[in-house]
Write a protein that holds these residues in place. Structure first.
Motif, short mmCIF file in Angstrom:
data_model
loop_
_atom_site.label_atom_id
_atom_site.label_comp_id
_atom_site.label_asym_id
_atom_site.label_seq_id
_atom_site.Cartn_x
_atom_site.Cartn_y
_atom_site.Cartn_z
N TRP A 127 0.84 -1.20 0.00
CA TRP A 127 0.00 0.00 0.00
C TRP A 127 0.87 1.24 0.00
CZ3 TRP A 127 0.38 2.90 4.61
CH2 TRP A 127 0.88 2.23 5.73
N ALA A 128 0.23 2.38 -0.22
CA ALA A 128 0.92 3.67 -0.24
C ALA A 128 -0.01 4.71 0.37
CB ALA A 128 1.32 4.07 -1.65
N ALA A 129 0.59 5.75 0.95
CA ALA A 129 -0.21 6.78 1.61
C ALA A 129 0.49 8.13 1.50
CB ALA A 129 -0.44 6.43 3.07
N SER A 130 -0.29 9.19 1.30
CA SER A 130 0.27 10.54 1.27
C SER A 130 -0.85 11.57 1.26
CB SER A 130 1.16 10.73 0.04
OG SER A 130 1.71 12.03 0.03
N LYS A 131 -0.57 12.73 1.84
CA LYS A 131 -1.49 13.87 1.69
C LYS A 131 -1.13 14.66 0.44
CE LYS A 131 1.20 17.07 4.60
NZ LYS A 131 1.17 17.95 5.78
N ALA A 132 -0.04 14.27 -0.23
CA ALA A 132 0.42 14.98 -1.44
C ALA A 132 -0.13 14.37 -2.72
CB ALA A 132 1.95 14.98 -1.49
N PHE A 133 -0.91 13.31 -2.62
CA PHE A 133 -1.34 12.58 -3.80
C PHE A 133 -2.39 13.34 -4.62
CE2 PHE A 133 -0.37 8.08 -2.07
CZ PHE A 133 0.86 8.08 -2.72
N MET A 134 -2.10 13.55 -5.91
CA MET A 134 -3.15 13.70 -6.90
C MET A 134 -3.62 12.28 -7.23
SD MET A 134 -1.46 16.61 -9.38
CE MET A 134 -2.85 16.59 -10.51
N TRP A 135 -4.86 12.16 -7.71
CA TRP A 135 -5.43 10.81 -7.89
C TRP A 135 -6.35 10.86 -9.10
CZ3 TRP A 135 -9.38 8.63 -3.76
CH2 TRP A 135 -9.76 7.33 -4.12
N ASP A 136 -6.12 9.97 -10.06
CA ASP A 136 -7.04 9.86 -11.18
C ASP A 136 -7.28 8.38 -11.49
OD1 ASP A 136 -4.93 8.97 -12.92
OD2 ASP A 136 -4.41 11.04 -13.37
N ALA A 137 -8.31 8.10 -12.31
CA ALA A 137 -8.70 6.70 -12.54
C ALA A 137 -9.48 6.57 -13.83
CB ALA A 137 -9.53 6.18 -11.36
N ALA A 138 -9.60 5.34 -14.31
CA ALA A 138 -10.39 5.02 -15.51
C ALA A 138 -10.76 3.55 -15.48
CB ALA A 138 -9.61 5.36 -16.78
N ARG A 139 -11.69 3.17 -16.33
CA ARG A 139 -12.17 1.79 -16.40
C ARG A 139 -11.20 0.92 -17.22
NH1 ARG A 139 -17.64 1.60 -19.35
NH2 ARG A 139 -16.29 2.07 -21.12
N ILE A 140 -10.98 -0.31 -16.77
CA ILE A 140 -10.27 -1.33 -17.54
C ILE A 140 -11.29 -2.31 -18.10
CG2 ILE A 140 -8.58 -3.21 -17.45
CD1 ILE A 140 -7.27 -1.82 -15.08
N ASN A 141 -11.22 -2.55 -19.40
CA ASN A 141 -12.13 -3.48 -20.05
C ASN A 141 -11.43 -4.83 -20.23
OD1 ASN A 141 -14.25 -1.43 -20.61
ND2 ASN A 141 -12.67 -0.55 -21.92
N LEU A 142 -11.95 -5.84 -19.57
CA LEU A 142 -11.34 -7.16 -19.57
C LEU A 142 -12.14 -8.12 -20.45
CD1 LEU A 142 -10.55 -7.41 -15.74
CD2 LEU A 142 -8.98 -6.81 -17.60
N TYR B 291 -6.62 -10.35 -16.43
CA TYR B 291 -6.21 -9.73 -15.17
C TYR B 291 -7.17 -10.17 -14.07
CZ TYR B 291 -4.83 -5.95 -11.93
OH TYR B 291 -4.40 -5.23 -10.85
N THR B 292 -6.63 -10.49 -12.89
CA THR B 292 -7.45 -11.18 -11.89
C THR B 292 -7.85 -10.32 -10.70
OG1 THR B 292 -5.41 -12.00 -10.88
CG2 THR B 292 -6.49 -13.43 -12.47
N TYR B 293 -7.40 -9.06 -10.66
CA TYR B 293 -7.67 -8.23 -9.48
C TYR B 293 -8.64 -7.10 -9.83
CZ TYR B 293 -3.51 -10.81 -8.07
OH TYR B 293 -2.62 -11.81 -7.80
N PRO B 294 -9.35 -6.55 -8.85
CA PRO B 294 -10.37 -5.53 -9.15
C PRO B 294 -9.80 -4.16 -9.45
CG PRO B 294 -10.28 -5.95 -6.79
CD PRO B 294 -9.38 -6.97 -7.43
N VAL B 295 -8.57 -3.89 -8.99
CA VAL B 295 -7.98 -2.56 -9.13
C VAL B 295 -6.52 -2.72 -9.53
CG1 VAL B 295 -7.48 -0.37 -7.97
CG2 VAL B 295 -9.54 -1.65 -7.35
N ALA B 296 -6.02 -1.77 -10.31
CA ALA B 296 -4.60 -1.70 -10.67
C ALA B 296 -4.13 -0.28 -10.38
CB ALA B 296 -4.39 -2.05 -12.13
N THR B 297 -3.19 -0.14 -9.45
CA THR B 297 -2.78 1.17 -8.96
C THR B 297 -1.31 1.42 -9.24
OG1 THR B 297 -4.39 0.98 -7.16
CG2 THR B 297 -2.70 2.68 -6.94
N GLY C 267 -16.43 -9.30 -20.90
CA GLY C 267 -17.24 -8.22 -20.37
C GLY C 267 -16.91 -7.80 -18.95
N LYS C 268 -15.87 -8.34 -18.35
CA LYS C 268 -15.52 -7.97 -16.98
C LYS C 268 -14.82 -6.61 -16.96
CE LYS C 268 -15.15 -12.70 -15.22
NZ LYS C 268 -14.29 -13.69 -14.53
N LYS C 269 -14.86 -5.94 -15.80
CA LYS C 269 -14.28 -4.62 -15.66
C LYS C 269 -13.36 -4.59 -14.43
CE LYS C 269 -17.09 -3.35 -18.97
NZ LYS C 269 -16.58 -3.19 -20.37
N ALA C 270 -12.42 -3.67 -14.46
CA ALA C 270 -11.57 -3.39 -13.31
C ALA C 270 -11.29 -1.90 -13.34
CB ALA C 270 -10.28 -4.20 -13.35
#
Length: 877
Positions: free
Chosen positions: A320-335, A378-384, A338-341
């Motif tokens: 894991w990682a932690a910071s108050k300095a983090f910008m954070w963005d995200a998008a859908r992964i198409n698996l 890909y087998t996990y729900p999130v990729a960070t 029809g699965k999504k992550a």
């Protein structure tokens, strides 16, 4: 993990070889021809037969078993003291056929102790895996065993990075279960062997936390307990299980981790949740926490501490990682199916930018979608992706990449680290013993991915001819070597590039794409979430691919044998070109590979001949008939430069085509014509100062060269990279003073080496060639070079350097130069190709310069040239 980064370390090592080769004389000799078909085609390869645990076909056997470890972890981060306190409850299931009287666990934080074995085995000069500061390691507060309904204090022993628990009652075989509860704490090192650590940014610390809880060692059917200590270079071998973990941190911090966040309403604001939901349904990147949110204390109004709850299923680790300095963005992964992550990135404001981390989530999404389609979903729900102090390190569902990475470098490290979610996160090989089974396989799929991503935006084909002398240099080590035994400057070859190249050769030239891909996917599918050995991989590729590959696996993975294929000659049947040609080729070194030849006839027609490696079962020379009715103009072995041939000069055969130098032409006249072609003596002499900025690509990053000259004798050359905080190379000449630094450290120079540097500090060395103390000779025959005839002029300098220059007979421009310097240990040659001449203030300069030194090719593109810009002494420091 990315070493010798694919840049970073591999790129910089090539750079160091190039620079240092100019400061020292190296011996570069090829061994005699020593091919022996009996060694290559030895029928004995496998050391054991298949059994009920591991089939002879390479599949898990009908009685295959592996143990399991499930974890519940509670950890608290104290940002004032940079300290983590935690408690882990491990549920361990023994599926083996053996009752276990003792258990082994890993305490990886102990590598940061001053008395650790890793510290004792680190060179005094430091290195990537050396400690830069020390902690007390894992501070164990208590260890309890919960077995058969009883809780008791454990009888345990800590030895370096390992803990042994001696059980009062052996853990039963075939399903016996117990629990281990450990309370512990540790100080987060600022630099954690490039696998974890913390980085101070202008908006706060970024914590990248890994190896943060006691973990079970693997007990398997191959070795029993795998208890090799953690020394730094060797990575990890871990059991699979489920993870339920809680991280408590200050409320102003964003925490990301392996798996899926279970309590978003407790730790995120309604705005963040709404943005995150939008991202889950968007192929375009959605900002969750932007730069203004980072500095706005009211955006996250929560006070005190918050506990972030994550779950991860069927994984071998979590980070894991932690910071108050983090910008954070995200998008859908198409698996597939029809699965999504979710793809997401967190990074400091300093790393944002359209050519930097603002593209990270695009890269995460792109590479995971491609890998999932090509090899295994890909087998996990999130990729960070986390930007921080770690240059490149992989964990299930989360990776740590350098906050400095940009452009092609950021794609390369992101693509590489997420590729590790297939090797070793899905296919759980033993990294501590066999790094090539994850790094090499991953590098291979990285190459395929990069060729496809965004229509090949970052793809650059590798020239294996240029890599061969490094790959098979005198310090080469076999792929099948422990990572802690491989010397640091060769790990990038033995674990990464050589095994990857071997798979490319298998895919393209031995099995073919269809058979290789089927066999490779079979290996992944068979061993997903299991523990394969190298033999399981070898057997699967042979059985699913339908080919005996033992000869290839032996030479490629177990030896440092070299490859040298050569065209020996061409004869015509009965001396009649219409009856066809007899072409003789040779295998001069120990390695055998197929032979691919491009043949061109005198009428301009071309053909390709493919011969299998089995021709070398007959010995080191092979003659075959080629049907043609015209003369052969040229033959080139391996025309695409896909094989690491250590002597590519003999790969090319050309029909002799001679053209004598016209009468009356002299070496001096050719040099004068060149000077006139680029601008003339007067214009060259009128240059008082000169600045040249160039860029060369190494691996996944661009290296910048800045060269400055000022009359009479000032010279500066500096080499920098975006991922470095200081110049990789700094060379300064001021009058008689010469200094060289590498990564800020002074390089001692002998008087002879100082003279060599001074000789390269001349603005236009061609003007010196006309002096009487420079000997000049013109070869009697012209040479045909890149579709043009050239004059070959050899210049011998007063210090006995030999410079062979190839000048175009048409334009007079210099097209190629080969400099050979003799020394007490032998000689070193440097070949330079100069093309794409462009005028700058009336003087022609080559804007593309390709230098080949000790087998390493550096292609520099000139970006800017300035003449008489008013450089002062302040520019030469």
């Amino acid at each position: 993990m990315q070493t010798l980064q694919k840049l970073k370390a591999a790129s910089l090592l090539v750079l160091a070889l190039f620079i240092s080769s100019r400061l020292a004389i190296a011996q570069d000799q090829l061994p005699e021809s020593i091919y022996d078909q009996h060694e290559v085609w030895n029928p004995i390869f496998y050391t054991y037969n298949g059994n009920e645990y591991r089939s002879a076909t390479g599949a898990p056997g009908p009685q295959y078993w592996q143990n399991r470890a499930d974890y519940v972890i509670h950890a608290t981060l104290d940002t004032t003291t940079h300290r983590i306190t935690g408690e882990v409850l491990i549920t361990y299931r023994n599926n083996s056929l053996d009752a276990l009287p003792f258990l082994w666990l890993q305490l990886d934080q102990n590598i940061y102790r001053k008395d650790s074995r890793g510290e004792a085995t680190s060179p005094v000069t430091g290195g990537r895996f050396a400690n830069k500061s020390f902690t007390q390691g894992d501070e164990i507060q208590s260890v309890e065993i919960i077995q058969d309904g009883k809780t008791e204090k454990a009888d345990y022993l800590v030895n370096d990075t390992r803990m042994q628990i001696r059980l009062q009652t052996p853990l039963k075989a075939q399903g016996g279960t117990l629990q281990i509860r450990i309370k512990y704490a540790f100080q987060v090192p600022e630099y954690g062997t490039d696998r974890m650590g913390r980085l101070l940014t202008k908006n706060g610390w970024i914590y990248e936390i890994a190896q943060w809880y006691p973990r079970m060692e693997v007990y398997d059917d191959v070795l029993g307990w795998n208890t090799m200590p953690y020394l730094g270079a060797g990575e990890f071998y871990l059991e699979y299980g489920n993870f339920d973990y809680y991280v408590t941190a200050p409320a102003n911090m964003i925490v990301v981790g392996s798996g899926e966040l279970q309590n978003p309403t407790q730790v995120l604001t309604p705005t963040e949740i709404a943005r995150l939901n939008k991202a889950r349904n968007s192929d375009a990147t959605v900002m969750i926490h932007d730069s203004t949110d980072v500095t706005n204390p009211h955006f996250r109004p929560m006070k005190g501490n918050l506990t972030w709850h994550f779950k991860m299923f069927n994984a071998r680790d979590v980070s894991w990682a932690a910071s108050k300095a983090f910008m954070w963005d995200a998008a859908r992964i198409n698996l597939p199916n029809g699965k999504k992550a979710l793809a997401q990135s967190v990074y400091p404001v300093e790393s944002a930018g359209s050519d930097a981390w603002s593209r990270s989530t695009e890269f995460v999404k792109g590479c995971i979608e491609l890998y999932s389609k090509e090899w295994y979903p890909y087998t996990y729900p999130v990729a960070t992706n986390v930007a921080g102090i770690v240059n490149g390190m992989e964990y299930p569902g989360i990776v740590f990449c350098s906050y400095r990475a940009r452009g092609r470098g950021l794609w390369g490290v992101t693509n590489h680290e997420f590729g590790h979610n297939w090797f070793p996160m899905i296919v759980g090989s033993n990294e501590r013993k066999f790094p090539w089974m994850d790094e090499g396989f991953n590098t291979f799929i990285n190459d395929i991915d990069t060729k496809v991503f965004n229509h090949g935006e970052f793809y650059r084909k590798s020239d294996e001819w240029q890599q061969a002398k490094y790959m098979f240099g005198e310090n080469a080590e076999p792929i099948m070597t422990l990572p802690d035994v491989v010397q640091a400057n060769y790990l990038g070859v033995a674990a990464y590039s050589k095994p990857a190249l071997g798979l490319h050769i298998l895919r393209k030239y031995i099995l073919g794409k269809d058979r290789f891909d089927y066999a490779f996917r079979t290996y992944i599918r068979r061993w997903a979430f299991k523990h394969p050995t190298p033999w399981d991989f070898f057997r699967t590729m042979e059985n699913a691919g339908g080919e005996d590959l033992s000869w290839f696996f032996r030479e490629w993975f177990f030896t440092t044998w070299k490859l040298d294929q050569a065209v020996q000659g061409v004869k015509y049947v009965d001396d009649d070109t219409t009856k066809g040609a007899l072409i003789t080729i040779a295998n001069l070194q120990k390695m055998a590979l197929p032979v691919i030849m491009a043949i061109q006839l005198t009428d301009g027609s071309t053909d390709t001949v493919n011969l299998p490696a089995e021709i070398w079962q007959r010995g080191g020379e092979w003659t075959f008939k080629y049907d043609c009715n015209k003369r052969i103009a040229s033959i080139t072995i391996d025309p695409e430069h896909d094989f690491p041939d250590i002597n590519p000069d003999n790969n090319v055969w050309r029909m002799k085509e001679e053209k004598p130098v016209p009468p009356g032409v002299s070496a001096t006249e050719i040099i004068q014509k060149y000077i006139q072609a680029i601008g003339g003596v007067d214009k060259l002499n009128n240059v008082k100062d000169l600045s040249i900025n160039s860029v060369a690509s190494f691996g996944d990053q661009d290296i910048h060269f800045i060269t400055k000259y000022k009359k009479p004798n000032d010279y500066l050359m500096e080499v920098t990279a975006p991922t470095l905080d200081k110049p990789a190379v700094h060379i300064l000449v001021k009058d008689d003073s010469v200094s060289v630094e590498q990564m800020g450290n002074a390089v001692p120079l002998s008087d002879d080496r100082k003279k060599m540097v001074q000789q390269e500090a001349v603005m236009f060395p061609v003007l010196q060639y006309l002096q009487d103390d420079y000997q000049k000779s013109l070869a009697p025959q012209m040479e045909y070079l890149d579709s043009t005839w050239t004059y070959v002029v050899t210049i011998t300098t007063p210090d006995h350097r030999e410079i062979k220059n190839y000048y175009s007979a048409n334009s007079g421009l210099l097209l190629k130069s080969v400099t050979t310097t003799q020394g007490p240990m032998g000689s070193v040659s440097d070949e330079t190709i100069t093309i794409d001449y462009r005028p700058v203030d009336g003087i022609l300069f080559p804007f593309t310069i390709v230098s080949n030194n000790l087998g390493q090719e550096i292609k520099m593109q000139v970006k800017d040239i300035r003449i008489n810009s008013g450089l002062t002494d302040a520019d030469f420091k």
